[in-house]
Motif scaffolding. Sequence first.
Motif, mmCIF file in Angstrom:
data_model
loop_
_atom_site.group_PDB
_atom_site.id
_atom_site.type_symbol
_atom_site.label_atom_id
_atom_site.label_comp_id
_atom_site.label_asym_id
_atom_site.label_seq_id
_atom_site.Cartn_x
_atom_site.Cartn_y
_atom_site.Cartn_z
ATOM 1 N N ILE A 5 3.073 32.497 12.106
ATOM 2 C CA ILE A 5 2.222 31.316 12.078
ATOM 3 C C ILE A 5 2.010 30.893 13.529
ATOM 4 N N ASN A 82 -2.472 34.416 21.479
ATOM 5 C CA ASN A 82 -1.740 33.731 20.417
ATOM 6 C C ASN A 82 -0.296 33.516 20.863
ATOM 7 N N GLY A 95 5.016 32.106 7.017
ATOM 8 C CA GLY A 95 4.387 33.425 7.013
ATOM 9 C C GLY A 95 5.321 34.463 6.412
ATOM 10 N N SER A 117 -15.657 32.184 6.160
ATOM 11 C CA SER A 117 -14.553 33.138 6.280
ATOM 12 C C SER A 117 -15.069 34.483 6.782
ATOM 13 N N ILE A 143 -0.334 37.264 14.047
ATOM 14 C CA ILE A 143 -0.790 36.423 12.943
ATOM 15 C C ILE A 143 -0.318 37.041 11.630
ATOM 16 N N LEU A 145 -0.659 37.967 8.083
ATOM 17 C CA LEU A 145 -1.840 38.131 7.241
ATOM 18 C C LEU A 145 -1.506 38.924 5.987
ATOM 19 N N PHE A 159 -9.851 36.388 6.798
ATOM 20 C CA PHE A 159 -9.459 35.257 7.634
ATOM 21 C C PHE A 159 -10.098 33.983 7.103
ATOM 22 N N HIS A 162 -9.506 28.129 9.074
ATOM 23 C CA HIS A 162 -8.425 27.550 9.890
ATOM 24 C C HIS A 162 -7.841 28.586 10.847
ATOM 25 N N THR A 163 -7.571 29.775 10.333
ATOM 26 C CA THR A 163 -7.004 30.837 11.180
ATOM 27 C C THR A 163 -7.988 31.242 12.264
ATOM 28 N N HIS A 166 -7.874 28.511 14.984
ATOM 29 C CA HIS A 166 -6.616 28.199 15.656
ATOM 30 C C HIS A 166 -5.870 29.417 16.191
ATOM 31 N N THR A 167 -6.529 30.566 16.210
ATOM 32 C CA THR A 167 -5.954 31.784 16.793
ATOM 33 C C THR A 167 -7.061 32.520 17.545
#
Length: 197
Positions: A5, A82, A95, A117, A143, A145, A159, A162-163, A166-167
């Motif tokens: 995360i 990241n 995660g 997305s 990340i 996933l 994805f 949000h991901t 923020h990444t």
Amino acid sequence: MFTGIVEEVGRVAAIEHHDGRSILTVEAKTVLEETHIGDSIAVNGTCLTVTALTPTTFTVEMVLETLRRTNLGDLVVGNPVNLERSLTPHSRMGGHFVQGHIDGTGEVRHIRHEGDSRVVTFSAPETVLPFVVPKGFIAVDGISLTVVDRLEDGFTVAFIPHTLAHTIAGNYREGSRVNLEADILGKYVVNIVKQYV
């Protein structure tokens, strides 16, 4: 140990290449809180040891093995990365278990937009593919996933917005090189089964 995360996206402030190692300095904020020299921070999913700190940066050293196995050798000043601090006994496990030990690199093959997305297809090397299973975990640039589908030479993931926001996944383009770490549980299971087959 990490969760996959991502806590924040930092920026490469400096990178120096020396004989046999590179020194990377990263601008950050959140991951600097309660961090000390000697602590581990995952940079694009790669577990690295903090060797110096300032109020706005941390520094890590990378040996040739790290540079060969990851995409960190591609970094230049200004690149986003990241970042995640190592897991504590009081952390939530949002995660999956991520070691920060990169198994190899893959490449973004295709990006399909589905509203806000994105479904991304990645290539993966033979060091990773045996451990990729549909609906299983994989870490891409650190990340955590869920695999949508496993392909003959790669896999797809979806994805959420949000991901992407923020990444560094929001910056992926076809041809982007990414760090891959297969799920540790899968690696142990395959290793044990191989001994008895």
